[in-house]
Design an enzyme around this catalytic site. Structure first.
Site, mmCIF file in Angstrom:
data_model
loop_
_atom_site.group_PDB
_atom_site.id
_atom_site.type_symbol
_atom_site.label_atom_id
_atom_site.label_comp_id
_atom_site.label_asym_id
_atom_site.label_seq_id
_atom_site.Cartn_x
_atom_site.Cartn_y
_atom_site.Cartn_z
ATOM 1 N N GLU A 1 55.753 50.823 39.478
ATOM 2 C CA GLU A 1 54.380 50.385 39.778
ATOM 3 C C GLU A 1 53.830 51.128 40.980
ATOM 4 O OE1 GLU A 1 55.213 45.777 38.764
ATOM 5 O OE2 GLU A 1 53.129 46.294 39.156
ATOM 6 N N LYS B 1 45.920 44.192 41.750
ATOM 7 C CA LYS B 1 47.216 43.805 42.335
ATOM 8 C C LYS B 1 47.478 44.490 43.678
ATOM 9 C CE LYS B 1 52.083 43.366 40.883
ATOM 10 N NZ LYS B 1 52.994 43.619 39.722
ATOM 11 N N GLU C 1 50.135 39.342 32.879
ATOM 12 C CA GLU C 1 49.901 40.659 33.487
ATOM 13 C C GLU C 1 50.035 41.736 32.411
ATOM 14 O OE1 GLU C 1 53.283 41.898 35.789
ATOM 15 O OE2 GLU C 1 52.106 43.297 37.012
ATOM 16 N N CYS D 1 51.686 38.753 39.297
ATOM 17 C CA CYS D 1 53.130 38.952 39.290
ATOM 18 C C CYS D 1 53.834 38.940 40.650
ATOM 19 C CB CYS D 1 53.465 40.225 38.525
ATOM 20 S SG CYS D 1 55.138 40.192 37.924
ATOM 21 N N ASN E 1 46.399 47.820 38.669
ATOM 22 C CA ASN E 1 46.966 46.753 37.845
ATOM 23 C C ASN E 1 46.028 45.570 38.047
ATOM 24 O OD1 ASN E 1 48.462 44.673 36.721
ATOM 25 N ND2 ASN E 1 50.423 45.418 37.521
ATOM 26 N N ASN F 1 55.244 40.090 34.461
ATOM 27 C CA ASN F 1 56.226 40.783 33.627
ATOM 28 C C ASN F 1 57.453 40.945 34.529
ATOM 29 O OD1 ASN F 1 54.572 43.094 31.363
ATOM 30 N ND2 ASN F 1 53.686 41.299 32.279
HETATM 31 N N1 ING Z 1 57.594 42.320 38.340
HETATM 32 C C1 ING Z 1 58.579 41.734 39.111
HETATM 33 C C2 ING Z 1 58.175 40.448 39.849
HETATM 34 O O1 ING Z 1 57.914 40.422 41.035
HETATM 35 C C3 ING Z 1 60.670 42.094 40.080
HETATM 36 C C4 ING Z 1 59.293 42.669 40.029
HETATM 37 C C5 ING Z 1 61.573 42.375 39.039
HETATM 38 C C6 ING Z 1 61.028 41.252 41.108
HETATM 39 C C7 ING Z 1 62.851 41.792 39.068
HETATM 40 C C8 ING Z 1 62.304 40.667 41.140
HETATM 41 C C9 ING Z 1 63.216 40.947 40.113
HETATM 42 O O2 ING Z 1 58.208 39.434 39.179
HETATM 43 C C10 ING Z 1 56.313 42.682 38.627
HETATM 44 N N2 ING Z 1 55.642 43.262 37.621
HETATM 45 O O3 ING Z 1 55.811 42.517 39.726
#
Ligand code: ING
Length: 313
Positions: free
Chosen positions: A143, A124, A47, A169, A107, A194
């Site tokens: 986001e 996304k 991503e 993601c 995204n 990410n």
């Molecule tokens: N990142 C994360 C994901 O779903 C996140 C958001 C961060 C979820 C930390 C849980 C813990 O993997 C993205 N970019 O969606």
């Protein structure tokens, strides 16, 4: 009969704010060349592959925000990727921040075939995090501020001799994402992520980052009889650690390849798309076993509604 797709999961290590797109594209081309040496048919990048994960910062000036977006694809900086794909005869997918001519911000992930032609695009849908500045957090996750929710549902495209789909993601944590493609006979789902190690609203989850990452992708693969290729951008970006664990997962639910580092690393596996058949034709024969007449809440409700008192039946 087997339909082998040799896949290269091209994990990317950290991209710092000062790293230029040409520098990042050079790293991506090195991974693509390594994939060609391993006779890969497809390379999957993470991503938002082209820049640091900028939603970690609160920004107010739209000029600063838009500096992280691509106005055209391919662009001068990314054209070498498409040229290399055609020269090497390798398909690829990668994620980037898309700024459309109409001024919309998504995204986005692209699927490009072995001739360098864009086959599929996905924007996304599940945007995690928050939209307002929350200074209590060690870092932001904006986001919902910087991107719109995707304007098209999950697609599946004929490519590489099979049915290929994409998600991005946070989508991987929602079973609906997989099932929407499972209902289109998807045989391989490509996704980049990410994922910060630390989630400020739920620090007790931090120790489970890699476990939850694998859990959701393995479940999605098995429950929809599909391959899943999950690829991280990881390592410490601007002081923020993101998890690695890029994985190639079979329709059995088994992880057959996984990254060992938190840097640029190619994970290669031979994926037989025909391994999906025994699941799609037996335990997960959707036409034979699903009962959509009882699934109304899944589409009818956004949030959960608890039952009013009363007995269980
Ligand atoms: N990142 C994360 C994901 O779903 C996140 C958001 C961060 C979820 C930390 C849980 C813990 O993997 C993205 N970019 O969606």
């Amino acid at each position: 009969m087997s339909r082998i797709v040799t896949v290269g999961a091209a994990q990317m290590g950290p991209i710092q704010r000062a790293d230029s797109r040409p520098q990042v594209v050079r790293r991506m081309l090195e991974l693509m060349r390594e994939a060609a040496a391993h006779r890969c048919d497809l390379v999957v990048f993470p991503e938002l592959t082209l820049t640091t994960f900028f939603p970690r910062w609160w920004m107010e000036d739209q000029v600063d925000i838009d500096a992280f977006f691509e106005r055209s694809m391919p662009s001068n900086d990314t054209a070498p990727l498409f040229e290399a794909a055609a020269r090497l005869g390798i398909g690829f997918s990668f994620g980037y921040a898309e700024l459309t001519p109409e001024g919309r911000h998504f995204n986005t992930a692209l699927l490009v075939d072995k001739t360098g032609r864009q086959v599929g695009k996905y924007r996304k849908i599940h945007l995690p995090g928050h939209a307002r500045h929350e200074p209590w957090r060690a870092f932001q996750h904006l986001e919902k501020r910087y991107f719109e929710v995707g304007d098209r549902s999950w697609g599946v495209w004929p490519a590489l001799g099979g049915h290929i789909g994409m998600m991005i993601c946070n989508d991987r944590r929602w079973p609906e994402s997989y099932r929407m493609m499972g209902l289109q006979s998807v045989e391989m789902i490509l996704l980049g992520y990410n994922t910060p190690r630390h989630n400020p609203p739920a620090p007790d989850h931090d120790r489970l980052g890699e476990f939850h990452n694998q859990l959701v992708m393995q479940a999605g693969a098995y429950q929809n009889g599909t391959w899943v290729v999950g690829v991280a951008k990881c390592g410490v970006e601007e002081g923020c650690e993101m998890i690695g664990g890029s994985s190639i997962i079979a329709p059995t639910g088994e992880v057959i390849g996984q990254a060992l580092t938190q840097g640029d690393e190619l994970v290669v596996a031979r994926c037989d798309l025909d391994l999906t058949k025994s699941y799609k034709e037996s335990i997960f024969n959707f036409a034979m076993h699903r009962q959509p007449e009882h699934y109304g809440r899944i589409v009818g409700q956004r949030g959960a509604v608890a039952p009013e008192g009363g007995s269980a039946d």
